[in-house]
Scaffold this motif. Structure first.
Motif, short mmCIF file in Angstrom:
data_model
loop_
_atom_site.label_atom_id
_atom_site.label_comp_id
_atom_site.label_asym_id
_atom_site.label_seq_id
_atom_site.Cartn_x
_atom_site.Cartn_y
_atom_site.Cartn_z
N ALA A 40 1.09 -1.61 0.13
CA ALA A 40 0.11 0.08 0.01
C ALA A 40 0.84 0.77 0.42
CB ALA A 40 -1.07 -0.04 0.92
N SER A 41 -0.29 2.07 0.05
CA SER A 41 0.63 3.41 -0.05
C SER A 41 0.15 4.96 0.44
CB SER A 41 1.16 3.85 -1.76
OG SER A 41 2.51 3.27 -2.49
N SER A 42 0.84 5.44 0.87
CA SER A 42 -0.19 7.12 0.89
C SER A 42 -0.75 6.98 -0.09
CB SER A 42 1.02 7.54 1.99
OG SER A 42 1.83 8.66 0.86
N PRO A 43 -1.01 8.70 0.37
CA PRO A 43 -2.51 8.67 -0.62
C PRO A 43 -1.17 10.02 -1.78
CG PRO A 43 -4.26 9.66 1.06
CD PRO A 43 -2.25 8.35 1.34
N ALA A 44 -0.87 10.34 -0.66
CA ALA A 44 0.17 11.17 -1.58
C ALA A 44 1.63 10.91 -2.87
CB ALA A 44 1.11 12.12 -0.61
N ARG A 45 1.31 8.97 -1.95
CA ARG A 45 2.21 7.81 -2.60
C ARG A 45 3.46 8.49 -2.41
NH1 ARG A 45 -0.47 4.79 -4.57
NH2 ARG A 45 1.14 3.59 -6.61
N SER A 59 9.13 -4.07 3.48
CA SER A 59 9.95 -3.39 2.89
C SER A 59 8.62 -1.49 3.26
CB SER A 59 9.51 -3.50 1.46
OG SER A 59 10.57 -2.69 0.07
N LEU A 60 9.67 -0.76 3.56
CA LEU A 60 9.07 1.06 3.48
C LEU A 60 9.54 1.32 2.83
CD1 LEU A 60 7.43 2.97 5.99
CD2 LEU A 60 9.10 2.87 7.31
N ARG A 61 8.97 2.25 2.19
CA ARG A 61 10.23 3.62 1.57
C ARG A 61 9.77 5.18 1.93
NH1 ARG A 61 9.46 0.26 -3.14
NH2 ARG A 61 8.41 1.07 -3.81
N LEU A 62 10.16 6.13 1.58
CA LEU A 62 10.10 6.99 2.68
C LEU A 62 9.73 8.02 1.79
CD1 LEU A 62 9.97 6.59 5.97
CD2 LEU A 62 8.28 6.42 5.00
N ALA A 80 -1.17 3.80 9.29
CA ALA A 80 -1.65 4.11 8.30
C ALA A 80 -1.88 3.03 6.90
CB ALA A 80 -2.82 5.45 7.65
N VAL A 81 -0.58 3.43 6.67
CA VAL A 81 -0.48 1.77 4.27
C VAL A 81 0.01 1.30 5.70
CG1 VAL A 81 0.95 1.96 3.36
CG2 VAL A 81 0.73 4.70 3.94
N ILE A 82 0.59 0.22 6.91
CA ILE A 82 0.93 -0.69 7.09
C ILE A 82 -0.22 -1.31 7.23
CG2 ILE A 82 1.71 -2.29 9.17
CD1 ILE A 82 4.15 0.12 9.70
N VAL A 83 -1.94 -0.80 7.57
CA VAL A 83 -2.88 -1.75 7.91
C VAL A 83 -2.85 -1.56 6.99
CG1 VAL A 83 -5.35 -0.99 8.81
CG2 VAL A 83 -3.49 -0.25 10.72
N ALA A 84 -2.97 -0.49 6.15
CA ALA A 84 -3.83 -0.94 4.44
C ALA A 84 -3.04 -2.23 3.74
CB ALA A 84 -4.04 -0.21 3.42
N ALA A 85 -1.82 -2.17 3.96
CA ALA A 85 -1.13 -3.66 3.06
C ALA A 85 -1.54 -4.69 3.93
CB ALA A 85 0.60 -2.98 3.15
N GLU A 86 -1.60 -4.88 5.57
CA GLU A 86 -1.99 -6.25 5.66
C GLU A 86 -3.20 -6.09 5.19
OE1 GLU A 86 -1.79 -4.62 10.01
OE2 GLU A 86 -0.09 -5.20 10.14
N LYS A 87 -3.92 -6.18 5.06
CA LYS A 87 -5.26 -5.51 4.52
C LYS A 87 -5.31 -6.80 3.22
CE LYS A 87 -8.36 -2.72 6.90
NZ LYS A 87 -8.71 -1.84 6.61
N ASP A 88 -4.32 -6.03 1.97
CA ASP A 88 -3.93 -6.32 0.67
C ASP A 88 -3.56 -7.88 1.04
OD1 ASP A 88 -3.67 -6.02 -1.63
OD2 ASP A 88 -1.90 -5.95 -1.23
N ALA A 89 -2.92 -8.03 2.37
CA ALA A 89 -1.99 -8.92 1.49
C ALA A 89 -3.13 -10.18 2.15
CB ALA A 89 -0.80 -9.32 3.73
N GLN A 90 -4.14 -9.83 3.02
CA GLN A 90 -4.89 -11.09 3.75
C GLN A 90 -6.18 -11.09 2.41
OE1 GLN A 90 -8.30 -9.54 6.61
NE2 GLN A 90 -8.42 -11.57 6.98
N THR A 91 -6.43 -9.82 1.40
CA THR A 91 -7.16 -10.74 0.73
C THR A 91 -6.60 -11.25 -0.47
OG1 THR A 91 -8.08 -8.41 0.48
CG2 THR A 91 -8.28 -9.22 -1.69
#
Length: 117
Positions: A40-45, A59-62, A80-91
């Motif tokens: 996942a990425s933040s809205p500002a990418r 991996s974490l890129r800033l 917030a991005v970690i939580v979104a990435a976890e949801k993506d992984a669960q899917t």
């Protein structure tokens, strides 16, 4: 109520057959789970996270613009991005297991339950 010996034996044989099928699928199941990644990425990418199938950050890129927002905001964005990435992984995990074991396999319900992880 007594069980018919032939029916009992047939049921045992069916249970053994299903257990053998499940055991044969386990290496593919383990490989599919190990291959899962969520991202996942933040809205500002400018914050990007990739996690494995268990939700561990791989991996974490800033970006520089993320750093300019300040520590508190950046920390919030990272979480917030970690939580979104976890949801993506669960899917991705559910999709991989559904493809491998079929949509009615009981393990899917376990994977859908948050405590199953």
């Amino acid at each position: 109520m007594s069980l018919d010996p032939d029916e009992s034996l047939a049921q045992i044989e069916e249970d053994v057959r299903r257990s053998n099928e499940r055991a044969a699928q386990m290496p593919a199941f383990e490989a599919a789970i190990a291959a899962v990644r969520g991202s996942a990425s933040s809205p500002a990418r400018d914050v990007y996270v990739q996690v494995d199938g268990q939700g561990r950050v791989q991996s974490l890129r800033l970006g520089e613009t993320a750093l300019a927002r300040g520590a508190q905001r950046l920390a919030s964005d990272i979480i917030a991005v970690i939580v979104a990435a976890e949801k993506d992984a669960q899917t991705a995990t559910l999709d991989a297991v559904t493809e491998l074991l079929g949509p009615t396999d009981p393990i899917l319900e376990q994977l859908r339950t948050p405590d199953a992880r």
